[in-house]
Design a protein around this motif. Structure first.
Motif, PDB file in Angstrom:
ATOM      1  N   GLU A 160       0.825  -1.202   0.000  1.00  0.00           N
ATOM      2  CA  GLU A 160       0.000   0.000   0.000  1.00  0.00           C
ATOM      3  C   GLU A 160       0.861   1.255   0.000  1.00  0.00           C
ATOM      4  O   GLU A 160       0.531   2.249  -0.648  1.00  0.00           O
ATOM      5  CB  GLU A 160      -0.912  -0.019   1.234  1.00  0.00           C
ATOM      6  N   GLN A 161       2.008   1.197   0.689  1.00  0.00           N
ATOM      7  CA  GLN A 161       2.912   2.339   0.723  1.00  0.00           C
ATOM      8  C   GLN A 161       3.532   2.582  -0.648  1.00  0.00           C
ATOM      9  O   GLN A 161       3.675   3.727  -1.090  1.00  0.00           O
ATOM     10  CB  GLN A 161       4.015   2.114   1.765  1.00  0.00           C
ATOM     11  N   ARG A 164       0.981   4.146  -2.719  1.00  0.00           N
ATOM     12  CA  ARG A 164       0.817   5.538  -2.317  1.00  0.00           C
ATOM     13  C   ARG A 164       1.932   6.410  -2.886  1.00  0.00           C
ATOM     14  O   ARG A 164       1.699   7.525  -3.372  1.00  0.00           O
ATOM     15  CB  ARG A 164       0.779   5.622  -0.784  1.00  0.00           C
ATOM     16  N   LYS A 168       1.420   9.400  -5.540  1.00  0.00           N
ATOM     17  CA  LYS A 168       1.802  10.789  -5.272  1.00  0.00           C
ATOM     18  C   LYS A 168       2.823  11.310  -6.266  1.00  0.00           C
ATOM     19  O   LYS A 168       2.756  12.467  -6.692  1.00  0.00           O
ATOM     20  CB  LYS A 168       2.363  10.909  -3.849  1.00  0.00           C
ATOM     21  N   ASN A 187      -4.025  12.848  -7.156  1.00  0.00           N
ATOM     22  CA  ASN A 187      -2.665  13.268  -6.846  1.00  0.00           C
ATOM     23  C   ASN A 187      -2.442  14.729  -7.233  1.00  0.00           C
ATOM     24  O   ASN A 187      -3.331  15.404  -7.756  1.00  0.00           O
ATOM     25  CB  ASN A 187      -1.643  12.341  -7.509  1.00  0.00           C
TER      26      ASN A 187
END
Length: 523
Positions: A160-161, A164, A168, A187
């Protein structure tokens, strides 16, 4: 052996009854002692009973096996002599002092003897056993190995990181929608390109977004619904409206994805292709302008060529008539001069005819008349035309047709001109006592023609050059032979008009072979 780390998540563990060696009577009033004993020994959870000085009074089989010892090994030993850790000691002391239980989920345990091989995660609880009036008589410790679950959770967190970070840092605008079409997140590119804040998108549905006109909304809603139904939808271009009212063209690529919460989401990537579209339009306009200029050039050449042919035919006709004596006997050098006029005029007329043919082809105005005829008919015409030339150089000229009755469906005049151009080059570049062979045979793909000579050949690095208009291999032939450089260019174009293919094999100093296949247009 191992030590606790600080808890990261609090989880309440429901324990129906507290159990200790001294308080069995309380439990036995609800359950027989035999059942309690069986539960204690056979539960898969690690269970231990400690006194208020943190001495281990009893452990069950699961606890002992987790530490590779017998249960008797632990009885009477102090917990922190076995597992020294000051932060955990404080936790134990607070449980005794405050008479409040302690719970931890996925607590990390590392064995001191081999941490690389013996690291695990445990769900644990530490329950104070009250004797009376809030006094604690002991501690009830339970632990359950959840290492595999913790690893899976950690993998999910890392995945998930990564998502993410990609979300971004992506150079594209990224929009995440839930299955109802509501914006979950966007984003920074959405703000950079459109001028809207993320708060103006998040929580709104597709049709509520301010960056689309009504026509575009209909399209994106249709595409979204198709993706949610499991259909594969390719990329498509739409127009986006910025906050300031300006627009840009975006290429949308989207796909339905399964979230970590097992919910269905729509991940949308948007690329700004405005500059690319402008470049494509500029290239298209330049291409159209070049084609228009080329058509104008071809039309101009066709008109000029037509106007030049009329006086040239008169010059050639009158000079030939004078050479044949229709105007009387010629004196001195008159015959030589008239012969030069006739020869030069014919060469110029041939050039003009070639230019006219090339212009017609490029302008798309070249006539094409297909008919059936025997290949031998063309071969007879060629033999009568070139035999005097080859005889003067003692060149062997052979025509082979397999079978002899071979027929073809093609444009007679175009095929004749193809072979005349190839034979002219063969005669021109084949020295005395050489040989030229012209052949035709039936193949699966059509009628294959070949013109093979034992001439001077063509350098390998010049083979592509010979098909360009007005180009000759000057450095090799040193322009010892006359020619316009249009013959082979026209040959290739006439063959393409028949949907045929042309190939050439040549070796410098040994000769060349030009082959082409013309599909039988009558099939």
């Amino acid at each position: 052996m191992y030590s606790y780390s600080d808890p990261n998540i609090q989880q309440k563990v429901n324990l129906e009854e507290n159990y200790n060696n001294e308080g069995r009577k309380c439990l036995e009033s609800f359950l027989p002692a035999e059942i309690l004993e069986s539960v204690f020994e056979h539960t898969h959870m690690m269970v231990a009973y400690l006194d208020t000085d943190f001495n281990l009074m009893r452990v069950n089989r699961a606890y002992a096996e987790a530490d590779d010892h017998l249960p008797s090994f632990f009885v009477g030993r102090n917990y922190f002599d076995l597992y020294p850790n000051e932060s955990n000691r404080i936790i134990f002391e607070n449980v005794v002092k405050n008479c409040k239980p302690y719970f931890a989920t996925e607590k990390l345990f590392e064995y001191a003897d081999s941490p690389e091989n013996r690291t695990r995660y445990l769900d644990c609880s530490l329950i104070p056993l009250e004797e009376n009036a809030g006094n604690v008589s002991g501690l009830f410790l339970t632990m359950q190995d959840v290492t595999e679950r913790a690893k899976i959770n950690q993998s999910l967190i890392e995945s998930e990181q990564k998502f993410r970070n990609i979300f971004k840092l992506s150079p594209e605008a990224v929009v995440l929608l839930d299955k109802t079409g509501m914006v979950v997140d966007v984003n920074h590119r959405v703000h950079d390109w459109l001028g809207y804040e993320s708060s103006e998108f998040n929580g709104k549905r597709l049709l509520e977004l301010p960056c689309f006109d009504d026509k575009t909304k209909t399209l994106i809603l249709e595409m979204f619904c198709r993706r949610m139904k499991g259909e594969k939808v390719g990329s498509y271009e739409i127009s986006f409206i910025r906050r300031d009212g300006s627009t840009f063209v975006g290429l949308v690529s989207a796909s339905a994805i399964q979230g970590s919460d097992d919910m269905l989401y729509d991940l949308v990537l948007i690329s700004d292709v405005t500059l690319l579209k402008e470049q494509q339009n500029a290239l298209l306009e330049a291409k159209m302008a070049a084609e228009a200029a080329n058509r104008s050039k071809s039309e101009f050449l066709a008109n000029v060529s037509h106007e030049l042919r009329t006086p040239l035919n008169s010059i050639i006709g009158f000079s030939d008539a004078m050479l044949e004596g229709y105007t009387g006997d010629l004196k001195g050098k008159q015959a030589k001069y008239l012969n030069n006029i006739s020869t030069s005029g014919k060469n110029l007329l041939n050039l003009i005819n070639n230019v006219l043919d090339l212009s017609k082809i490029e302008a798309g105005k070249m006539d094409f008349h297909s008919e059936s005829f025997p290949v031998a008919d063309i071969f007879r015409i060629l033999e009568n035309m070139f035999l005097p030339m080859t005889s003067s150089k003692n060149i062997s000229l052979q025509f082979n047709c397999t079978p002899s009755s071979l027929a073809i469906h093609a444009d007679f005049s175009k095929l004749e001109e193809i072979l005349i151009n190839l034979l002219s080059n063969a005669v021109k570049f084949t020295p005395e006592n050489g040989a030229i062979e012209v052949s035709a045979r039936s193949t699966e793909s059509g009628i294959q023609f070949s013109v093979k000579d034992t001439g001077i050949g063509i350098p390998v690095d010049k083979l592509d050059l010979i098909f360009e208009p007005f180009k000759q291999v000057e450095c090799f032939h040193k322009r010892e032979h006359s020619g316009t450089g249009l013959g082979l260019c026209l040959v290739r174009k006439f063959i393409k008009m028949h949907d045929g293919e042309l190939s050439v094999k040549s070796k410098e100093g040994e000769g060349s072979e030009f082959c082409f296949v013309i599909p039988d247009l009558g099939c």
